[in-house]
Design a protein around this motif. Structure first.
Motif, mmCIF file in Angstrom:
data_model
loop_
_atom_site.group_PDB
_atom_site.id
_atom_site.type_symbol
_atom_site.label_atom_id
_atom_site.label_comp_id
_atom_site.label_asym_id
_atom_site.label_seq_id
_atom_site.Cartn_x
_atom_site.Cartn_y
_atom_site.Cartn_z
ATOM 1 N N ARG B 65 4.288 -11.532 -0.250
ATOM 2 C CA ARG B 65 5.175 -10.997 0.771
ATOM 3 C C ARG B 65 5.017 -9.496 0.774
ATOM 4 O O ARG B 65 4.897 -8.881 -0.268
ATOM 5 C CB ARG B 65 6.616 -11.357 0.436
ATOM 6 C CG ARG B 65 7.155 -12.458 1.301
ATOM 7 C CD ARG B 65 8.521 -12.898 0.879
ATOM 8 N NE ARG B 65 9.360 -11.800 0.450
ATOM 9 C CZ ARG B 65 10.341 -11.965 -0.411
ATOM 10 N NH1 ARG B 65 10.561 -13.141 -0.956
ATOM 11 N NH2 ARG B 65 11.108 -10.948 -0.749
ATOM 12 N N ASN B 98 4.552 -2.247 -0.828
ATOM 13 C CA ASN B 98 4.849 -3.060 -1.994
ATOM 14 C C ASN B 98 4.548 -4.532 -1.710
ATOM 15 O O ASN B 98 5.077 -5.095 -0.765
ATOM 16 C CB ASN B 98 6.324 -2.891 -2.331
ATOM 17 C CG ASN B 98 6.564 -3.035 -3.803
ATOM 18 O OD1 ASN B 98 5.684 -3.436 -4.537
ATOM 19 N ND2 ASN B 98 7.772 -2.739 -4.208
ATOM 20 N N ASN B 100 4.664 -8.367 -3.035
ATOM 21 C CA ASN B 100 5.300 -9.263 -3.991
ATOM 22 C C ASN B 100 4.488 -10.547 -4.032
ATOM 23 O O ASN B 100 4.429 -11.286 -3.051
ATOM 24 C CB ASN B 100 6.736 -9.532 -3.563
ATOM 25 C CG ASN B 100 7.510 -10.314 -4.585
ATOM 26 O OD1 ASN B 100 7.228 -11.492 -4.828
ATOM 27 N ND2 ASN B 100 8.476 -9.682 -5.201
ATOM 28 N N PRO B 116 7.055 -13.581 -10.181
ATOM 29 C CA PRO B 116 6.494 -12.712 -9.142
ATOM 30 C C PRO B 116 6.133 -11.341 -9.702
ATOM 31 O O PRO B 116 6.713 -10.885 -10.688
ATOM 32 C CB PRO B 116 7.622 -12.608 -8.114
ATOM 33 C CG PRO B 116 8.882 -12.890 -8.881
ATOM 34 C CD PRO B 116 8.503 -13.786 -10.006
ATOM 35 N N VAL B 117 5.188 -10.744 -9.068
ATOM 36 C CA VAL B 117 4.713 -9.428 -9.500
ATOM 37 C C VAL B 117 4.717 -8.495 -8.303
ATOM 38 O O VAL B 117 4.269 -8.875 -7.221
ATOM 39 C CB VAL B 117 3.280 -9.551 -10.085
ATOM 40 C CG1 VAL B 117 2.620 -8.202 -10.177
ATOM 41 C CG2 VAL B 117 3.335 -10.194 -11.442
ATOM 42 N N ASP B 118 5.201 -7.249 -8.557
ATOM 43 C CA ASP B 118 5.186 -6.239 -7.507
ATOM 44 C C ASP B 118 4.040 -5.287 -7.740
ATOM 45 O O ASP B 118 3.893 -4.761 -8.858
ATOM 46 C CB ASP B 118 6.485 -5.433 -7.519
ATOM 47 C CG ASP B 118 7.606 -6.191 -6.843
ATOM 48 O OD1 ASP B 118 8.728 -6.119 -7.361
ATOM 49 O OD2 ASP B 118 7.352 -6.849 -5.826
ATOM 50 N N ASP B 120 1.648 -1.989 -5.978
ATOM 51 C CA ASP B 120 1.320 -1.066 -4.905
ATOM 52 C C ASP B 120 -0.134 -0.675 -5.140
ATOM 53 O O ASP B 120 -0.491 -0.251 -6.242
ATOM 54 C CB ASP B 120 2.227 0.159 -4.973
ATOM 55 C CG ASP B 120 2.120 1.021 -3.720
ATOM 56 O OD1 ASP B 120 1.056 0.990 -3.059
ATOM 57 O OD2 ASP B 120 3.105 1.715 -3.402
#
Lengths: 229, 627
Positions: B65, B98, B100, B116-118, B120
């Motif tokens: 996402r 960002n 997700n 989940p991993v964020d 950038d």
């Protein structure tokens, strides 16, 4: 002058002539004797370098502060709540990729940079205020926040100078106005940043400072490509 | 609807079948996203680690996402980056946004979501290693150096300013283990010096964006350094040889002079010896016998011959046959002498100092009063005519002001000037010896200028008769200088001091025998003033006193060239130092104030405690005026 010998008058005249001619040639003889390609742009390249260094330093400070915050306030990195963050500068449309950044006009890029810098002036100041009030922050962090806040000011002035110089050299049009009045830009969301938490503010600024640094570099390499790109 | 029914049916059937075969199956284990990397900030790849598959074929899917949007997308490319990976191409990559990301494992029995991993993209850049590494050996006069050059990785676009890379290289000899690392900033060339002659080197290089990860090291490049003469090395070898040689010579010298050196560095220490103590007795165990010898006639010492302590004395020579009668006031407080006892040993250089050799300046009137008395006028003429007014009183301050003039008697104020470490009140001698560390110097003040005419101490009747002589004062103390004063026009008294002033203290007799004043006996042929002590108390006579000693204690010399021999130890409060003097006819009681005013009435503080010393002249050079 009665006492003036005609011969000496001639000498004086010759000297004056030589001198004035020298002066006129000196004016034209700047750093570039032969006007090599891009040589006359050296001062602009230097200006760009300085401004880029400045922005790099600003980004470094914001990065440090952000890591510090993360260490103390957010133990877990992957919180779901993160996604809901909304930076107050999200209204400013910025290119999100290399091609986009290279495609838009120079003037537009310069304006975006200036808008970003203006948008962060007040929030950073308030951030520094709130930081200095909290006891848990060290002096070091408080100094950093102040430095950050100052740098935004200085950087904006620097970028304005660069823009001015570019306009003077005819590189960009005069459409890039001095967007110095923050009120004009942020009338709609002037209060939005006040509701952001400190940590979110830092996160947003860290990203925006990276954007500013990157855009400046791109701008430089588009305008003065031969000087260190 | 049907599909759903069919699906459920199928699943049930499968379960039944599996159950029938007896194996256990489970939904898949939880996958984990290991890392995501972008090589050039335009694309990126994410890798994950599958969990257990639960025994059933499991499929993995990645969903992501974007920031502030709820729309879920699936990974566009599972294959380009290999197994268990997802590749995002340029169109799908947005920087400063960002992401997700979640991975889902699905098998027949269920699905499992990963954490989940964020990410950038800006912060996950790991570039490819630099390319086209080239090594060249170049020569700097006679020394070779290595010139390394490379290029940025192809994919990373540094030209447009999109990425900024910094580089680092490392080098080592082929058979070594340790690499030598060199950061190179943004440049793409580097020079390495100090190479081993004939060595084979390996070089590698890597890069990193300003905010990101280091790339892998590039493949090694080899280079062989040609043989060359290493001047630096040979210089070191020479230096080592030379120093070894020098060391050898020194050792040999030491060895030759071993014995002498030993004496020099480690002198033999005399063993302790106690007179009359027999160690052997102690060793034998007869302690009582051993100690008994100590307790004897000699211990504790009851009497000492103080005479023996006198080492130095002052010889006063008067060039012409004059006899100086020195008389001192009888008014000496005996108790002031006690300080003399306190330190028997003036050899230590401590102040003897209570000897006050002050030449007191007599007032003019006195001068007039006893012209006859001024047989010998010792004149300390401080300086030139202008100085005449300033005479050295027994205060140290004045002493400095005099300068030596060639034609006049040179006083030497400096010699009597108070030493810097001295208390500013030289004449004030507290009882403790400690303060009078400096010998008698401080005491020896003399007044320049004419001595008082009534200078009585010198028993001379006419000063004129005093031949030219000069007082020569040698002070071994470092602060004093020997001043020779020679006045052709003046007569000089010559006084020799055989020992350093500091030794004058020896003349201080213990309380038992203070002689408080001396008297000039005669003037010898060699122009020596022979003084003898005049015992103040008849009952305490000092037969052992060296009658022939020639010494006197000069307190100061006043303006009228009078030699004031001081002797007073007594404290007369408020009395100037210089206020001491002896008038032959003055009675002892009167010693105090009257006469001494003028020259000696200087800022000199009153002497609290003058130590009277039994006569010795601490001399300063002064000359007798010619009359």
């Amino acid at each position: 002058l009665p006492g003036l010998d005609p011969l000496s008058a001639v000498w004086v005249g010759i000297i004056c002539l030589v001198f004035s001619s020298r002066l006129s040639t000196m004016k034209a003889a700047s750093i570039c004797p032969n006007d090599q390609t891009g040589c006359h742009l050296l001062p602009l390249a230097n200006l760009f370098d300085r401004v880029i260094q400045h922005s790099a330093r600003m980004h470094g400070i914001s990065d440090d502060l952000h890591s510090e915050f993360e260490l103390y306030f957010l133990p877990s990195k992957n919180q779901i709540g993160r996604v809901s963050r909304n930076c107050h500068t999200s209204t400013i449309l910025t290119p999100n990729g290399k091609e986009n950044a290279q495609r838009i006009a120079r003037e537009e890029l310069a304006e975006i940079i200036l808008k970003l810098l203006v948008a962060w002036r007040d929030p950073l100041w308030h951030f520094h205020q709130s930081m200095s009030q909290h006891d848990e922050f060290t002096n070091f962090s408080s100094n950093k926040s102040l430095e950050m806040s100052d740098m935004v000011h200085e950087l904006r002035k620097g970028v304005l100078k660069v823009v001015e110089k570019m306009q003077m050299l005819g590189i960009i049009s005069n459409s890039v106005g001095d967007t110095g009045s923050p009120e004009a830009l942020l009338t709609s969301d002037s209060a939005e940043w006040r509701f952001m938490k400190d940590y979110d503010l830092l996160y947003c600024f860290r990203r925006d400072s990276n954007k500013i640094q990157n855009y400046l570099k791109i701008l430089k390499c588009r305008i003065v490509p031969k000087h260190g790109c | 609807m049907r599909k759903a029914e069919g699906g459920i049916l199928l699943r049930l059937l499968l379960l039944f079948m599996l159950h029938a075969t007896g194996t256990s199956y489970s939904p898949p284990g939880k996958p984990t996203l290991t890392r995501c990397r972008s090589p050039e900030k335009e694309t990126f790849t994410c890798w994950w680690e599958p969990g257990s598959d639960g025994g059933l074929p499991t499929k993995y899917a990645l969903y992501y996402r974007k920031e502030n949007s709820d729309k879920v997308f699936e990974c566009p490319d599972y294959r380009t980056a290999g197994e268990n990976s997802c590749f995002f191409n340029k169109n799908d990559t947005s920087v400063w946004v960002n992401y997700n990301i979640t991975v889902v494992a699905t098998n027949a029995l269920g699905r499992t979501f990963s954490d989940p991993v964020d990410i950038d993209v800006v912060y996950i850049v790991k570039p490819n290693p630099p390319e086209n590494l080239a090594l060249t050996v170049l020569w700097d006069q006679t020394w070779p150096y290595l010139h390394v050059s490379w290029e940025s990785p192809q994919k990373a676009d540094t030209r447009s300013g999109w990425i900024t890379l910094i580089y680092e290289l490392r080098i080592k000899l082929e058979d070594e283990d340790e690499w030598e690392e060199h950061p190179a900033g943004q440049q793409k060339t580097f020079n390495i010096f100090s190479l081993c002659s004939g060595g084979k080197y390996l070089v590698q290089v890597r890069c990193k964006p300003d905010h990101g990860f280091w790339s892998e090291w590039s493949s090694s490049q080899y280079v062989k350094v040609p043989e060359y003469f290493n001047r630096e090395k040979s210089m070191w070898v020479l230096a080592v040889i030379f120093s070894a040689f020098a060391l050898f010579i020194i050792t040999w010298l030491i060895h030759m002079n071993c014995h002498n050196l030993k004496q020099c560095i480690l002198p033999s220490v005399p063993g302790p010896k106690i007179k009359g103590f027999d160690e052997q007795l102690l060793k034998d165990g007869k302690s009582m016998d051993a100690f008994s010898s100590l307790v004897g006639a000699n211990f504790p010492p009851t009497t000492t011959n103080y005479e023996d302590l006198l080492v130095e004395y002052l010889e006063v020579f008067v060039p012409e046959e004059r006899e100086l009668m020195l008389e001192e006031t009888k008014e000496l407080h005996n108790d002031s002498l006690k300080f003399e006892n306190s330190t028997s040993d003036c050899d230590s250089g401590r102040g003897s100092c209570d000897s006050h050799t002050l030449l007191i300046d007599k007032s003019e009137e006195e001068k007039g009063q006893q012209p006859d008395q001024q047989s010998s006028e010792i004149k300390m003429d401080g300086k030139g005519q202008d100085e005449e007014d300033k005479y050295l009183t027994c205060s140290p301050e004045n002493v400095d002001s005099h300068q030596l003039s060639s034609e006049k008697v040179k006083t030497w104020p400096s010699s009597f000037s108070p030493l810097p470490e001295y208390s500013p009140i030289p004449l004030q001698q507290p009882n403790s010896h400690e303060t009078s560390k400096q010998p008698c110097l401080s005491d020896s003040l003399f007044a320049a200028g004419p001595l008082p005419s009534h200078f009585p101490h010198l028993g001379h009747n006419t000063k004129d008769e005093i031949g030219s002589s000069y007082w020569q004062f040698g002070i071994s103390n470092k602060q004093l200088h020997l001043l020779h004063q020679q006045m052709e026009a003046h007569q000089q008294l010559q006084a020799h001091k055989n020992a350093s002033v500091s030794n004058i203290g020896h003349l201080q007799l213990p309380s038992v025998r203070f002689t408080e004043y001396v008297e000039v006996q005669r003037v010898s042929d060699q122009n020596m003033v022979i003084l003898h002590p005049v015992p103040s108390h008849p009952e305490t006579s000092y037969p052992d006193w060296h009658q022939t000693e020639e010494y006197s204690k000069v307190k100061c010399v006043d303006n009228d060239n009078g030699l004031l021999l001081l002797q007073r130890e007594g404290v007369e409060e408020g009395m100037d130092m210089c206020s001491y003097e002896e008038l032959p006819e003055s009675d002892p009681s009167k010693t105090t104030n009257t006469t001494f005013t003028s020259p000696c009435s200087q800022p000199a503080p009153s002497v609290q405690d003058e130590r009277v010393v039994g006569g010795y002249v601490e001399t300063s050079v002064f000359t007798l005026p010619t009359y």
